[in-house]
Scaffold this active site. Structure first.
Site, PDB file in Angstrom:
ATOM      1  CE  LYS A 194      -1.841   1.211   3.900  1.00 10.26           C
ATOM      2  NZ  LYS A 194      -2.666   1.193   5.123  1.00 10.26           N
ATOM      3  N   GLY A 228     -11.523   2.922   3.564  1.00  8.69           N
ATOM      4  CA  GLY A 228     -10.997   2.928   2.207  1.00  8.69           C
ATOM      5  C   GLY A 228      -9.968   1.842   1.945  1.00  8.69           C
TER       6      GLY A 228
END
Length: 315
Positions: A194, A228
């Protein structure tokens, strides 16, 4: 005196969790009150004699973070001025744990500032859960116990009787703790790479490391705010062939818009704990709360009677 029964008090940020802790311990909850005035000031008052007692205060510092943190400091000061023997501060969710380093120029290390304030106010010991950065314990000169929700979350996942599980860490930073989940669930692990480019709580999933094809993925993390990251990782897992996606997160902070993101994602069930209890959102049927009251209660009991806390986490 060690033979004195524990005195457990709740701040306004954790009254429901404190009630569950007291029920587990078989104790009445301490009598106190918090008043919020129209000018924004907070007033706290202890409604019983605590002189010479060893007291335990439970207060999460979130929703609203700054108000609840200031209330925490006022409670510590109030107990100190009431002549207690000691104050053990139980912070189920420490909201400034994300501010653990100076990772760009001219910024504050917020967790260190909070640690200093808690100590100056007079806390003797601090108990927290799933700190975002365990090294925050080193910011304190007082003993800090960092508890883990892992045993309770894993037990809940095991009850689902899921087959062919793979545990997924949403980033490399949580990989070490994710391995503990994988060990507990006797499952392999995958990692989502990420990237977060700013402070807008939005992250991009660059790649998925590990095999998830044909497997039931269980995403694990210490907290979620916007939902998210969970939604993005879940989409990536399905794209890589996962047949089902679940998630287990200790701190369900859950701000407006998060429930909609989670509901629109492939996640079938999100497990969170009750370290945060006053979210400004209404949970959907996808979200299930697992109480960690028993963990906090047992840790507090062991502190009170000078027993080992590490024995609680032999898994």
């Amino acid at each position: 005196m060690i033979d004195d029964p524990m005195k457990v008090f709740a701040g306004s940020g954790s009254r429901q969790l404190t009630a569950r802790i007291c029920a587990y311990l078989g104790l009445p909850m301490g009598k106190n009150e918090t008043l919020h005035f129209s000018d924004g000031n907070t007033f706290v008052r202890i409604l019983e004699n605590v002189r010479g007692r060893r007291v335990y205060l439970v207060q999460s510092t979130i929703f609203p973070a700054n108000d609840n943190f200031m209330e925490l400091l006022f409670w510590i000061d109030a107990f100190r001025r009431s002549g207690v023997d000691s104050v053990t501060v139980v912070i189920p969710y420490f909201s400034y744990a994300k501010g653990d380093k100076k990772d760009e120029p001219r910024v504050s290390i917020r967790a260190r500032v909070c640690a200093d304030a808690i100590e100056v106010a007079g806390a003797d010991r601090i108990v927290m859960m799933d700190l975002h950065a365990p090294q925050i314990q080193g910011f304190f000169h007082r003993p800090v116990d960092n508890l883990y929700a892992l045993p309770l979350l894993c037990n809940r996942i095991k009850k689902l009787n899921l087959e062919n599980i793979v545990v997924v860490s949403p980033d490399a930073g949580f990989a070490k703790q994710a391995r503990r989940y994988a060990s507990c669930l006797q499952a392999p692990m995958a990692i989502a790479d990420k990237e977060r480019s700013g402070h807008d709580e939005k992250a991009s999933i660059l790649q998925l490391i590990g095999d998830v094809r044909g497997k039931t993925a269980v995403i694990v993390d210490d907290f979620t705010i916007s939902g998210g990251t969970l939604a993005a990782v879940a989409q990536e897992l399905v794209a890589h062939g996962a047949v089902a996606v679940y998630a287990a997160v200790t701190h369900g902070v859950l701000t407006p818009g998060s429930i909609e993101r989670i509901d629109a994602s492939p996640i079938q069930r999100l497990f969170i704990t009750d370290t945060v209890e006053n979210q400004p959102v209404t949970f959907s049927q996808k979200i299930e709360v697992v109480s960690v009251a028993s963990l906090f209660a047992e840790a507090m009991r062991r502190i009170h009677y000078r027993e080992s806390i590490s024995e609680m986490f032999r898994y």
